[in-house]
Design an enzyme around this catalytic site. Structure first.
Site, PDB file in Angstrom:
ATOM      1  CG  HIS A  23      76.860  40.941  32.662  1.00 41.46           C
ATOM      2  ND1 HIS A  23      77.609  40.193  33.618  1.00 41.46           N
ATOM      3  CD2 HIS A  23      77.221  40.560  31.445  1.00 41.46           C
ATOM      4  CE1 HIS A  23      78.287  39.282  32.900  1.00 41.46           C
ATOM      5  NE2 HIS A  23      78.239  39.611  31.464  1.00 41.46           N
ATOM      6  CB  CYS A  29      78.051  42.128  38.071  1.00 42.36           C
ATOM      7  SG  CYS A  29      77.649  42.156  36.138  1.00 42.36           S
ATOM      8  CD  GLU A  67      74.531  41.460  37.393  1.00 38.65           C
ATOM      9  OE1 GLU A  67      74.595  40.435  38.253  1.00 38.65           O
ATOM     10  OE2 GLU A  67      74.175  41.546  36.345  1.00 38.65           O
ATOM     11  CB  CYS A 112      80.060  37.596  36.880  1.00 41.91           C
ATOM     12  SG  CYS A 112      79.937  39.140  36.131  1.00 41.91           S
TER      13      CYS A 112
END
Length: 191
Positions: free
Chosen positions: A61, A94, A63, A91
């Protein structure tokens, strides 16, 4: 330091940079999410886009990748005083990484009513049971961030029709070898 951005951006300007980063995710077929980490002085420190498809990494991801790069840049995983700017509400993974990295602020664009963990579905970053809480600013350039995601998913919705086809027969596929000796050959395994 992010090339071309040498002054302290405000939240909207930082989000525009994150949106630019998000666009790069399209090159690998990834969901267009961008993340930018600002140093405690507000200067851009690191940035990334989603790379799950590009890296074949479920943790790829934006992040996570941006936090890793920021840690590398600072030489520590303690990102005290830093701000994470991301185009969509993080999410659970993260949001948890933001807490563990000791990020001071989280600025995000579009809310995620299905998986958001900074106020929508969960509020991991402000959970009083954890050892650190993150200041949250949500909805910065939410329309632009949401439009980018909607355009991506609208273009990929015809692929959902393929879900109606029968599942492949996995009976002929060999079972994975999970013996201890086989585990030693896995890439990325800790010593």
């Amino acid at each position: 330091m992010i090339p071309g951005l040498r002054h302290r951006p405000d939240d909207a300007e930082a989000m525009r940079t994150a949106l630019d980063l998000a666009g790069a995710a399209l090159e690998t077929g990834d969901v267009p999410v961008g993340a930018l980490v600002l140093a405690p002085d507000g200067l851009p420190l690191a940035g990334a886009c989603n790379r799950r498809e590009g890296l074949a990494d479920p943790t790829g991801h934006a992040e996570i990748l941006a936090l890793r790069a920021a840690g590398d840049a600072l030489g520590t995983w303690h990102l005290d005083g830093c701000t994470l700017v991301v185009t969509v509400e993080p999410c659970t993974m993260c949001a948890g990484a933001s807490v563990l990295a000791r990020v001071a602020r989280l600025v995000f664009g579009a809310w995620d009513p299905k998986a958001g963990a900074a106020g929508s579905v969960r509020d991991v970053v402000r959970d009083a049971r954890l050892n650190h809480r993150v200041e949250v600013v949500g909805g910065v350039l939410a329309t632009e961030c949401g439009d980018l995601l909607r355009a991506f998913f609208d273009a990929h919705r015809p692929l959902r029709d393929l879900a109606d086809r029968p599942a492949p027969d996995l009976a002929d596929r060999p079972a994975p070898d999970l013996r201890e000796s086989a585990l030693h050959d896995l890439p990325g395994r800790c010593p």
